[in-house]
Design an enzyme around this catalytic site. Sequence first.
Site, PDB file in Angstrom:
ATOM      1  N   LYS A  77      -0.934  -3.833 -10.033  1.00  0.00           N
ATOM      2  CA  LYS A  77      -1.495  -3.238 -11.247  1.00  0.00           C
ATOM      3  C   LYS A  77      -0.399  -2.727 -12.178  1.00  0.00           C
ATOM      4  O   LYS A  77      -0.625  -2.558 -13.392  1.00  0.00           O
ATOM      5  CB  LYS A  77      -2.440  -2.092 -10.892  1.00  0.00           C
ATOM      6  CG  LYS A  77      -3.771  -2.504 -10.263  1.00  0.00           C
ATOM      7  CD  LYS A  77      -4.642  -1.278  -9.978  1.00  0.00           C
ATOM      8  CE  LYS A  77      -6.066  -1.657  -9.584  1.00  0.00           C
ATOM      9  NZ  LYS A  77      -6.185  -2.115  -8.196  1.00  0.00           N
TER      10      LYS A  77
ATOM     11  N   SER B   1      -6.960   3.761  -9.548  1.00  0.00           N
ATOM     12  CA  SER B   1      -6.719   2.382  -9.110  1.00  0.00           C
ATOM     13  C   SER B   1      -7.907   1.477  -9.433  1.00  0.00           C
ATOM     14  O   SER B   1      -8.310   0.626  -8.633  1.00  0.00           O
ATOM     15  CB  SER B   1      -6.422   2.343  -7.601  1.00  0.00           C
ATOM     16  OG  SER B   1      -5.808   1.121  -7.249  1.00  0.00           O
TER      17      SER B   1
ATOM     18  N   SER C 287      -2.917  -3.445  -4.799  1.00  0.00           N
ATOM     19  CA  SER C 287      -3.004  -2.745  -6.094  1.00  0.00           C
ATOM     20  C   SER C 287      -1.659  -2.396  -6.694  1.00  0.00           C
ATOM     21  O   SER C 287      -1.600  -1.944  -7.847  1.00  0.00           O
ATOM     22  CB  SER C 287      -3.826  -1.465  -5.934  1.00  0.00           C
ATOM     23  OG  SER C 287      -5.190  -1.774  -5.745  1.00  0.00           O
TER      24      SER C 287
ATOM     25  N   LYS D 168       2.573   3.791  -7.655  1.00  0.00           N
ATOM     26  CA  LYS D 168       1.291   3.153  -7.345  1.00  0.00           C
ATOM     27  C   LYS D 168       1.182   2.798  -5.872  1.00  0.00           C
ATOM     28  O   LYS D 168       2.089   2.213  -5.291  1.00  0.00           O
ATOM     29  CB  LYS D 168       1.121   1.884  -8.189  1.00  0.00           C
ATOM     30  CG  LYS D 168      -0.268   1.282  -8.132  1.00  0.00           C
ATOM     31  CD  LYS D 168      -1.259   2.124  -8.900  1.00  0.00           C
ATOM     32  CE  LYS D 168      -2.692   1.718  -8.636  1.00  0.00           C
ATOM     33  NZ  LYS D 168      -3.142   2.097  -7.260  1.00  0.00           N
TER      34      LYS D 168
END
Length: 388
Positions: free
Chosen positions: A58, A115, A55, A222
Site C-alpha cells: 500500500k 489499512s 498490505s 506500514k
Amino acid sequence: MLMKFARTAVLLAMTVSPAAVFAFETKATAAYVIDQSTNTVLLSKDADTPLPPASMSKLMTLYMAFEAIRDGRLRIDEELPVSQHSMDYGGSTMFLNTRDRVKVEDLIRGIIVLSGNDACSVIAEALSPDGTEAGFARLMTERARKMGMMNSTFTNSNGWPQAGHRMSMKDLAILADRLIKDFPTYYPLFSETEFAFDGRAPQNTQNRNPLLKLGIGADGLKTGHTSEAGYGLVGSAKQGDRRVIFVITGLQSSAQRAEESEKVVNWAFRQFAEKSVSKAGETIAKADVWMGDTPTIGLTTPEDLSLLVPVLDSAEIKAEVVYNGPLEAPITKGQEVAELVIQLDGLPETRLPLVSDRDVARGGFGPRLRVAAQVLMEQFGVSGADAL
C-alpha cells in the site's frame, strides 16, 4: 574493462583492532535494515527476493497519491466516488459503499491507519489511466522501475493476495526512504495511532504498527499480513540525528512481529555509532580517462561521508573503488562515475556513489593520436618500450 582500486587505508585510519560485528539473527524469512543518514546496510537477508508483500505494498499507492497531490492532479480535499469494485473488497476496510464520496485526506488516513483495501482501490481508480485498479497497478510497476525498485510487480493497489503481486524487502526500504525524504509534509500521518472514520467500524480504528507507542522513536510506516506472506512490517525510527529503516516479513504472528521489530530497532541504535570518514569534495581515488584533455580525474563523495561502526569494538573496514574504465570523455564535474564499495566485517556491503572532481573535455588531435597509437600497440602486443 572493469577496474578495481583498493583504498582501504583511507578508512582504516579510524579503526583500532579487527573484531567481527555481532550480526542480528532475525526470525524473519526476509529482511533489510539500513541506516538512512549514512546509507550503511546493517542487515540483508534474502532482501532482493520478490515476495508477497501483503498490505506493505500500500506504500506504493500512497507514494503515487502524494505525487498526484504535489503535481496538482489530485486535491487533498477532493471527494472521490466509491465503485462497486472498491466496495466489494474484504479484509481490512473502511466499510465504504457506493453511496459515499470520500475526501482524499480521509482515504489516505484510512490507508495508513486502518489499512483500508477499499480506500486503496478508490485512490487507484481515480489515478488510473483507464479508470481501473488493474490499470493503476500497471502504472505502479512502471513507476517503481523508474525509482530503482527492480524486483517489484503490482497487480492491485493494496496487496490483496493475487498471483504475480510481488515486492522485495530492499525495494520496500527504497520506497520507505523516498516517502520520508520526498514528502516530509505528509510523513507525520504515518505516526497516527487512531482514526475513527465516520464512526463506521469501532473495531478497526487503531494503527497496527506495534512500535508507535513504545517511545523508541518509531514513526512509521506500514504493517502487512496474509496467510501466504506471514506478518511483516516496514518500519522506521529516529533517535537523535540517526534514522533507521527496516523491513521484515514472514513472521508467524503479530506478537512475533512486534517483538522482532523492537529488537531490530534497539540493535541498530545501540550497537552502532556514526563516524565521519571524509568531507564532500575530498579525493578518495583517481580514475583513468579515455580520449580526454586530461589523463585522470579525482573521485570524490558528493556529500560528507559517514559510516556506522560498532560501539564496543572496532571492526576492520575494507573499501575499494569500482568503475568501468577507463572513463570516456567528456565528463562533467559532479557526474557519478564510480562506486565506493565498503565492507565491514559481519555486515552486508554498502555501495556509495563517487563523482568526478572536474570537467573533462574531449581531447584534441594530440591526445587522440596518442590514444590511437596506444590501441594499435596493444593490439599487436607491442609495449611502449619496444616501440622506442
